[in-house]
Motif scaffolding. Sequence first.
Motif, PDB file in Angstrom:
ATOM      1  N   PRO A   1      31.142  47.077  27.186  1.00 44.50           N
ATOM      2  CA  PRO A   1      30.604  45.755  26.867  1.00 44.50           C
ATOM      3  C   PRO A   1      31.261  44.636  27.666  1.00 44.50           C
ATOM      4  O   PRO A   1      32.438  44.714  28.040  1.00 44.50           O
ATOM      5  CB  PRO A   1      30.891  45.603  25.370  1.00 44.50           C
ATOM      6  N   GLY A   2      30.478  43.610  27.926  1.00 43.06           N
ATOM      7  CA  GLY A   2      30.980  42.408  28.579  1.00 43.06           C
ATOM      8  C   GLY A   2      31.345  41.360  27.539  1.00 43.06           C
ATOM      9  O   GLY A   2      31.217  41.564  26.338  1.00 43.06           O
ATOM     10  N   SER A   3      31.795  40.209  28.024  1.00 42.89           N
ATOM     11  CA  SER A   3      32.095  39.087  27.135  1.00 42.89           C
ATOM     12  C   SER A   3      32.206  37.819  27.969  1.00 42.89           C
ATOM     13  O   SER A   3      32.338  37.867  29.196  1.00 42.89           O
ATOM     14  CB  SER A   3      33.416  39.312  26.380  1.00 42.89           C
ATOM     15  N   ASN A   4      32.195  36.688  27.275  1.00 40.21           N
ATOM     16  CA  ASN A   4      32.328  35.410  27.956  1.00 40.21           C
ATOM     17  C   ASN A   4      33.686  35.265  28.640  1.00 40.21           C
ATOM     18  O   ASN A   4      33.860  34.460  29.555  1.00 40.21           O
ATOM     19  CB  ASN A   4      32.117  34.268  26.958  1.00 40.21           C
ATOM     20  N   GLU A   5      34.659  36.068  28.215  1.00 40.68           N
ATOM     21  CA  GLU A   5      35.999  36.015  28.817  1.00 40.68           C
ATOM     22  C   GLU A   5      35.992  36.449  30.282  1.00 40.68           C
ATOM     23  O   GLU A   5      36.963  36.209  31.008  1.00 40.68           O
ATOM     24  CB  GLU A   5      36.962  36.895  28.024  1.00 40.68           C
ATOM     25  N   LEU A   6      34.902  37.077  30.731  1.00 38.37           N
ATOM     26  CA  LEU A   6      34.804  37.439  32.150  1.00 38.37           C
ATOM     27  C   LEU A   6      34.768  36.207  33.050  1.00 38.37           C
ATOM     28  O   LEU A   6      35.105  36.292  34.228  1.00 38.37           O
ATOM     29  CB  LEU A   6      33.559  38.304  32.386  1.00 38.37           C
ATOM     30  N   VAL A   7      34.398  35.068  32.488  1.00 37.61           N
ATOM     31  CA  VAL A   7      34.473  33.807  33.251  1.00 37.61           C
ATOM     32  C   VAL A   7      35.918  33.527  33.646  1.00 37.61           C
ATOM     33  O   VAL A   7      36.220  33.185  34.792  1.00 37.61           O
ATOM     34  CB  VAL A   7      33.906  32.627  32.429  1.00 37.61           C
ATOM     35  N   ASP A   8      36.831  33.692  32.674  1.00 43.52           N
ATOM     36  CA  ASP A   8      38.260  33.475  32.951  1.00 43.52           C
ATOM     37  C   ASP A   8      38.801  34.530  33.916  1.00 43.52           C
ATOM     38  O   ASP A   8      39.642  34.229  34.771  1.00 43.52           O
ATOM     39  CB  ASP A   8      39.064  33.520  31.647  1.00 43.52           C
ATOM     40  N   ILE A   9      38.314  35.760  33.763  1.00 44.95           N
ATOM     41  CA  ILE A   9      38.731  36.829  34.677  1.00 44.95           C
ATOM     42  C   ILE A   9      38.347  36.464  36.103  1.00 44.95           C
ATOM     43  O   ILE A   9      39.139  36.620  37.044  1.00 44.95           O
ATOM     44  CB  ILE A   9      38.089  38.169  34.277  1.00 44.95           C
ATOM     45  N   GLU A  10      37.128  35.965  36.256  1.00 44.64           N
ATOM     46  CA  GLU A  10      36.658  35.611  37.591  1.00 44.64           C
ATOM     47  C   GLU A  10      37.522  34.522  38.219  1.00 44.64           C
ATOM     48  O   GLU A  10      37.888  34.597  39.398  1.00 44.64           O
ATOM     49  CB  GLU A  10      35.201  35.143  37.526  1.00 44.64           C
ATOM     50  N   ILE A  11      37.886  33.538  37.425  1.00 46.44           N
ATOM     51  CA  ILE A  11      38.737  32.447  37.919  1.00 46.44           C
ATOM     52  C   ILE A  11      40.100  32.985  38.347  1.00 46.44           C
ATOM     53  O   ILE A  11      40.636  32.632  39.396  1.00 46.44           O
ATOM     54  CB  ILE A  11      38.892  31.350  36.839  1.00 46.44           C
ATOM     55  N   SER A  12      40.661  33.890  37.539  1.00 46.81           N
ATOM     56  CA  SER A  12      41.991  34.428  37.852  1.00 46.81           C
ATOM     57  C   SER A  12      41.952  35.352  39.071  1.00 46.81           C
ATOM     58  O   SER A  12      42.929  35.438  39.822  1.00 46.81           O
ATOM     59  CB  SER A  12      42.561  35.173  36.642  1.00 46.81           C
ATOM     60  N   LEU A  13      40.825  36.031  39.288  1.00 43.03           N
ATOM     61  CA  LEU A  13      40.726  36.942  40.422  1.00 43.03           C
ATOM     62  C   LEU A  13      40.785  36.207  41.761  1.00 43.03           C
ATOM     63  O   LEU A  13      41.234  36.773  42.763  1.00 43.03           O
ATOM     64  CB  LEU A  13      39.417  37.739  40.351  1.00 43.03           C
ATOM     65  N   VAL A  14      40.325  34.978  41.769  1.00 45.71           N
ATOM     66  CA  VAL A  14      40.230  34.219  43.022  1.00 45.71           C
ATOM     67  C   VAL A  14      41.570  34.162  43.752  1.00 45.71           C
ATOM     68  O   VAL A  14      41.627  34.218  44.978  1.00 45.71           O
ATOM     69  CB  VAL A  14      39.697  32.792  42.748  1.00 45.71           C
TER      70      VAL A  14
END
Length: 248
Positions: A83-96
Amino acid sequence: MKTNVVAVINQKGGTGKTTTTINLGSALSKLGKKVLLLDLDPQSNLSYSLAVTNPSATLADVFQGDKSINEVMVEKNGLWVVPGSNELVDIEISLVTQPEREKFLQSILAQAKGFDFILIDCPPSLSVLTLNALTAAQEVLIPLQMEVLTLQGLDQIMNTVQKVKKAFNAKLKIKGIVVVMFDVRRKLSLEVLEYLQENVKEKIFRSQIRMNVKLAEAPSFGKSVLDYDASSYGARDYTALAAEYLEA
Protein backbone atom coordinates in the motif's frame (compact mmCIF):
# COMPACT_ATOMS: atom_id res chain seq x y z
CA MET A 1 12.22 -17.44 -10.78
CA LYS A 2 12.70 -14.31 -12.84
CA THR A 3 10.49 -11.46 -11.71
CA ASN A 4 9.22 -9.12 -14.40
CA VAL A 5 9.04 -5.58 -12.97
CA VAL A 6 6.69 -3.33 -14.94
CA ALA A 7 6.33 0.44 -14.44
CA VAL A 8 2.84 1.61 -15.43
CA ILE A 9 3.28 5.28 -16.21
CA ASN A 10 1.51 8.32 -17.55
CA GLN A 11 2.31 11.79 -16.30
CA LYS A 12 -1.33 12.87 -16.61
CA GLY A 13 -3.87 11.98 -13.97
CA GLY A 14 -7.14 10.25 -14.81
CA THR A 15 -5.70 8.25 -17.67
CA GLY A 16 -6.56 4.74 -16.49
CA LYS A 17 -3.13 4.06 -15.02
CA THR A 18 -4.32 2.73 -11.67
CA THR A 19 -7.22 0.89 -13.30
CA THR A 20 -4.78 -0.81 -15.67
CA THR A 21 -2.33 -1.75 -12.90
CA ILE A 22 -5.07 -3.37 -10.81
CA ASN A 23 -6.96 -5.15 -13.57
CA LEU A 24 -3.98 -6.30 -15.62
CA GLY A 25 -2.52 -7.62 -12.36
CA SER A 26 -5.77 -9.38 -11.50
CA ALA A 27 -6.01 -10.90 -14.99
CA LEU A 28 -2.40 -12.13 -14.84
CA SER A 29 -3.12 -13.64 -11.42
CA LYS A 30 -6.13 -15.51 -12.78
CA LEU A 31 -3.90 -16.83 -15.57
CA GLY A 32 -1.75 -18.47 -12.90
CA LYS A 33 0.89 -15.80 -12.26
CA LYS A 34 1.91 -14.59 -8.80
CA VAL A 35 1.52 -10.81 -8.89
CA LEU A 36 2.58 -7.99 -6.57
CA LEU A 37 1.06 -4.52 -7.01
CA LEU A 38 3.08 -1.59 -5.70
CA ASP A 39 1.27 1.67 -4.94
CA LEU A 40 3.93 4.32 -5.54
CA ASP A 41 1.42 7.16 -5.89
CA PRO A 42 1.02 9.40 -2.81
CA GLN A 43 -2.70 9.64 -3.64
CA SER A 44 -2.92 5.88 -2.90
CA ASN A 45 -5.75 5.29 -5.36
CA LEU A 46 -4.65 1.71 -5.98
CA SER A 47 -4.74 0.89 -2.27
CA TYR A 48 -8.17 2.49 -1.86
CA SER A 49 -9.51 0.71 -4.94
CA LEU A 50 -8.62 -2.66 -3.41
CA ALA A 51 -9.99 -1.71 0.04
CA VAL A 52 -6.55 -1.49 1.64
CA THR A 53 -7.54 1.63 3.56
CA ASN A 54 -5.96 1.36 7.03
CA PRO A 55 -2.77 -0.68 6.64
CA SER A 56 -0.52 -1.06 9.65
CA ALA A 57 2.45 -0.02 7.48
CA THR A 58 2.98 1.30 3.96
CA LEU A 59 5.60 1.69 1.26
CA ALA A 60 6.73 4.91 2.96
CA ASP A 61 7.83 2.85 5.99
CA VAL A 62 9.89 0.66 3.67
CA PHE A 63 11.61 3.67 2.09
CA GLN A 64 12.42 4.94 5.57
CA GLY A 65 13.96 1.59 6.53
CA ASP A 66 11.45 0.93 9.30
CA LYS A 67 9.95 -2.13 7.58
CA SER A 68 10.90 -4.59 4.85
CA ILE A 69 8.69 -4.86 1.79
CA ASN A 70 7.64 -8.34 2.90
CA GLU A 71 6.31 -6.94 6.18
CA VAL A 72 3.93 -4.48 4.52
CA MET A 73 2.43 -6.74 1.82
CA VAL A 74 -1.32 -7.33 2.03
CA GLU A 75 -3.13 -10.14 0.18
CA LYS A 76 -6.36 -9.23 -1.65
CA ASN A 77 -8.28 -11.66 -3.86
CA GLY A 78 -5.18 -13.51 -5.01
CA LEU A 79 -3.08 -10.37 -5.46
CA TRP A 80 -0.37 -9.04 -3.18
CA VAL A 81 -0.42 -5.30 -2.54
CA VAL A 82 2.17 -2.93 -1.10
CA PRO A 83 0.00 0.00 0.00
CA GLY A 84 0.91 3.62 -0.61
CA SER A 85 0.23 6.66 1.55
CA ASN A 86 0.39 10.43 1.52
CA GLU A 87 3.72 10.13 3.37
CA LEU A 88 5.32 9.30 0.00
CA VAL A 89 5.26 13.06 -0.63
CA ASP A 90 7.75 13.47 2.23
CA ILE A 91 9.76 10.51 0.96
CA GLU A 92 10.04 12.16 -2.43
CA ILE A 93 11.27 15.41 -0.89
CA SER A 94 13.89 13.58 1.19
CA LEU A 95 15.09 11.53 -1.79
CA VAL A 96 16.06 14.66 -3.71
CA THR A 97 19.14 15.18 -1.51
CA GLN A 98 20.17 11.50 -1.29
CA PRO A 99 23.11 10.01 -3.22
CA GLU A 100 21.96 7.48 -5.84
CA ARG A 101 18.42 8.65 -5.12
CA GLU A 102 17.08 6.81 -8.18
CA LYS A 103 18.07 3.35 -6.85
CA PHE A 104 16.15 3.12 -3.57
CA LEU A 105 13.19 1.22 -5.02
CA GLN A 106 15.49 -1.15 -6.89
CA SER A 107 17.03 -2.19 -3.56
CA ILE A 108 13.60 -2.52 -1.95
CA LEU A 109 12.23 -4.78 -4.70
CA ALA A 110 15.27 -7.07 -4.47
CA GLN A 111 13.75 -8.30 -1.19
CA ALA A 112 10.47 -9.37 -2.85
CA LYS A 113 10.97 -12.99 -3.89
CA GLY A 114 8.79 -15.48 -5.72
CA PHE A 115 6.72 -13.16 -7.88
CA ASP A 116 6.20 -13.53 -11.60
CA PHE A 117 5.20 -9.89 -11.98
CA ILE A 118 5.60 -6.71 -9.94
CA LEU A 119 3.41 -3.95 -11.36
CA ILE A 120 4.22 -0.43 -10.16
CA ASP A 121 1.46 2.16 -10.20
CA CYS A 122 3.51 5.33 -10.68
CA PRO A 123 2.55 8.89 -9.67
CA PRO A 124 0.92 11.06 -12.35
CA SER A 125 4.15 13.01 -12.84
CA LEU A 126 7.68 12.40 -14.06
CA SER A 127 9.03 12.71 -10.51
CA VAL A 128 11.81 11.24 -8.37
CA LEU A 129 9.46 8.41 -7.39
CA THR A 130 8.73 7.69 -11.06
CA LEU A 131 12.47 7.80 -11.73
CA ASN A 132 12.89 5.12 -9.04
CA ALA A 133 10.25 2.97 -10.73
CA LEU A 134 11.91 3.28 -14.13
CA THR A 135 15.31 2.42 -12.67
CA ALA A 136 13.88 -0.68 -10.96
CA ALA A 137 11.77 -1.91 -13.89
CA GLN A 138 12.57 -3.97 -16.95
CA GLU A 139 9.47 -2.85 -18.83
CA VAL A 140 7.25 0.19 -19.19
CA LEU A 141 3.52 0.01 -19.95
CA ILE A 142 1.80 3.21 -21.05
CA PRO A 143 -2.00 3.44 -20.73
CA LEU A 144 -3.21 6.05 -23.22
CA GLN A 145 -6.56 7.67 -23.88
CA MET A 146 -7.31 8.55 -27.47
CA GLU A 147 -7.21 12.33 -26.96
CA VAL A 148 -5.13 14.92 -28.81
CA LEU A 149 -3.33 16.16 -25.67
CA THR A 150 -2.16 12.66 -24.79
CA LEU A 151 0.07 12.64 -27.86
CA GLN A 152 2.16 15.47 -26.44
CA GLY A 153 2.44 13.62 -23.14
CA LEU A 154 3.49 10.44 -24.92
CA ASP A 155 6.55 12.20 -26.36
CA GLN A 156 7.54 13.29 -22.84
CA ILE A 157 7.22 9.76 -21.48
CA MET A 158 9.28 8.27 -24.28
CA ASN A 159 12.00 10.89 -23.88
CA THR A 160 12.15 10.22 -20.13
CA VAL A 161 12.39 6.46 -20.67
CA GLN A 162 15.27 6.94 -23.10
CA LYS A 163 17.12 9.20 -20.65
CA VAL A 164 16.69 6.70 -17.80
CA LYS A 165 17.79 3.86 -20.06
CA LYS A 166 20.93 5.76 -20.98
CA ALA A 167 21.81 6.97 -17.48
CA PHE A 168 20.58 4.30 -15.03
CA ASN A 169 18.95 1.22 -16.55
CA ALA A 170 20.22 -0.14 -19.86
CA LYS A 171 17.74 -3.04 -19.73
CA LEU A 172 14.65 -0.80 -19.66
CA LYS A 173 12.29 -1.10 -22.61
CA ILE A 174 8.81 0.06 -23.50
CA LYS A 175 6.61 -3.04 -23.56
CA GLY A 176 3.88 -1.13 -25.32
CA ILE A 177 0.95 1.27 -25.29
CA VAL A 178 -2.46 0.11 -24.14
CA VAL A 179 -5.45 2.03 -25.46
CA VAL A 180 -7.84 2.76 -22.56
CA MET A 181 -11.30 4.32 -22.21
CA PHE A 182 -11.78 3.57 -25.88
CA ASP A 183 -15.05 4.59 -27.52
CA VAL A 184 -15.31 3.30 -31.06
CA ARG A 185 -18.28 5.63 -31.66
CA ARG A 186 -16.11 8.72 -31.32
CA LYS A 187 -14.47 9.86 -34.52
CA LEU A 188 -11.63 11.50 -32.56
CA SER A 189 -10.75 8.23 -30.83
CA LEU A 190 -10.39 6.49 -34.18
CA GLU A 191 -8.36 9.36 -35.65
CA VAL A 192 -5.90 9.47 -32.74
CA LEU A 193 -5.51 5.69 -32.83
CA GLU A 194 -4.82 5.80 -36.57
CA TYR A 195 -2.23 8.55 -36.02
CA LEU A 196 -0.48 6.47 -33.34
CA GLN A 197 -0.43 3.37 -35.52
CA GLU A 198 1.14 5.34 -38.37
CA ASN A 199 3.63 7.45 -36.40
CA VAL A 200 4.68 5.60 -33.24
CA LYS A 201 7.19 2.79 -33.56
CA GLU A 202 6.40 1.29 -30.16
CA LYS A 203 4.00 -1.65 -29.87
CA ILE A 204 0.32 -0.78 -29.53
CA PHE A 205 -1.54 -3.68 -27.94
CA ARG A 206 -4.39 -5.08 -30.02
CA SER A 207 -6.45 -5.54 -26.85
CA GLN A 208 -8.19 -2.22 -26.28
CA ILE A 209 -9.91 -1.32 -23.03
CA ARG A 210 -13.39 -0.11 -23.88
CA MET A 211 -15.42 2.45 -21.95
CA ASN A 212 -17.24 0.39 -19.34
CA VAL A 213 -19.28 1.42 -16.31
CA LYS A 214 -18.22 -1.72 -14.39
CA LEU A 215 -14.61 -0.52 -14.46
CA ALA A 216 -15.72 2.68 -12.72
CA GLU A 217 -17.90 0.84 -10.20
CA ALA A 218 -15.42 -1.86 -9.12
CA PRO A 219 -13.22 0.34 -6.84
CA SER A 220 -16.28 1.24 -4.75
CA PHE A 221 -16.48 -2.45 -3.83
CA GLY A 222 -12.72 -2.80 -3.25
CA LYS A 223 -12.32 -5.25 -6.11
CA SER A 224 -10.78 -5.59 -9.53
CA VAL A 225 -13.34 -5.62 -12.32
CA LEU A 226 -12.62 -9.33 -12.82
CA ASP A 227 -13.75 -10.05 -9.25
CA TYR A 228 -16.61 -7.53 -9.40
CA ASP A 229 -18.16 -8.64 -12.71
CA ALA A 230 -16.24 -11.29 -14.65
CA SER A 231 -18.68 -11.09 -17.57
CA SER A 232 -18.26 -7.32 -18.13
CA TYR A 233 -16.49 -5.75 -21.09
CA GLY A 234 -13.86 -4.45 -18.66
CA ALA A 235 -13.05 -7.92 -17.32
CA ARG A 236 -12.96 -9.43 -20.79
CA ASP A 237 -10.76 -6.66 -22.17
CA TYR A 238 -8.19 -6.90 -19.38
CA THR A 239 -8.15 -10.69 -19.63
CA ALA A 240 -7.39 -10.34 -23.34
CA LEU A 241 -4.67 -7.78 -22.58
CA ALA A 242 -3.06 -10.10 -20.01
CA ALA A 243 -2.98 -12.98 -22.49
CA GLU A 244 -1.48 -10.72 -25.15
CA TYR A 245 1.04 -9.36 -22.64
CA LEU A 246 2.28 -12.87 -21.90
CA GLU A 247 2.67 -13.59 -25.63
CA ALA A 248 4.50 -10.35 -26.45
